[in-house]
Scaffold this motif. Structure first.
Motif: not given
Length: 114
Positions: A54-59, A73-79
């Protein structure tokens, strides 16, 4: 990728977007000023019976001088999430002056989907 396109994300190894839920989302404080920190706290859950990357971003929607907002859009994590796995994530996002952005006051708008 930053628009959440499933095909683009799949090319980068992300899978299962249609099986991911955010059953709990908390954003605080309700209003921020320059110098504050926005805290995003949420659960992410894989509802599928298969493991997914899962690629997790937030806006964050920044208000422009004319009053309209523009999403960033900001990158948070990949998990990796196993079948039925749920995980809690938290992100602190400082609201600080930067040379490439000027902050303007705006109304609070929240969205959990893209």
């Amino acid at each position: 990728m930053k628009k959440g396109d499933q095909q683009a994300l799949a090319l980068l190894g992300a899978t299962g977007g249609e099986h991911v839920l955010v059953p709990r989302l908390r954003i605080s404080p309700d209003a921020v000023t320059v110098g504050d920190t926005l805290v995003i706290d949420f659960d992410i859950e894989n509802t599928d019976d298969r493991r997914h990357s899962i690629a997790v971003d937030y806006v964050v929607h920044h208000v422009r001088k004319n009053g309209r907002s523009i999403p960033k859009v900001f990158k948070l994590t990949t998990l990796e999430l196993g079948p039925g796995e749920k995980r809690r994530l938290e992100k602190s996002h400082p609201i600080r002056e930067v040379q490439t952005r000027t902050y303007y006051p705006g109304a609070s708008t929240r969205s959990t989907s893209r």
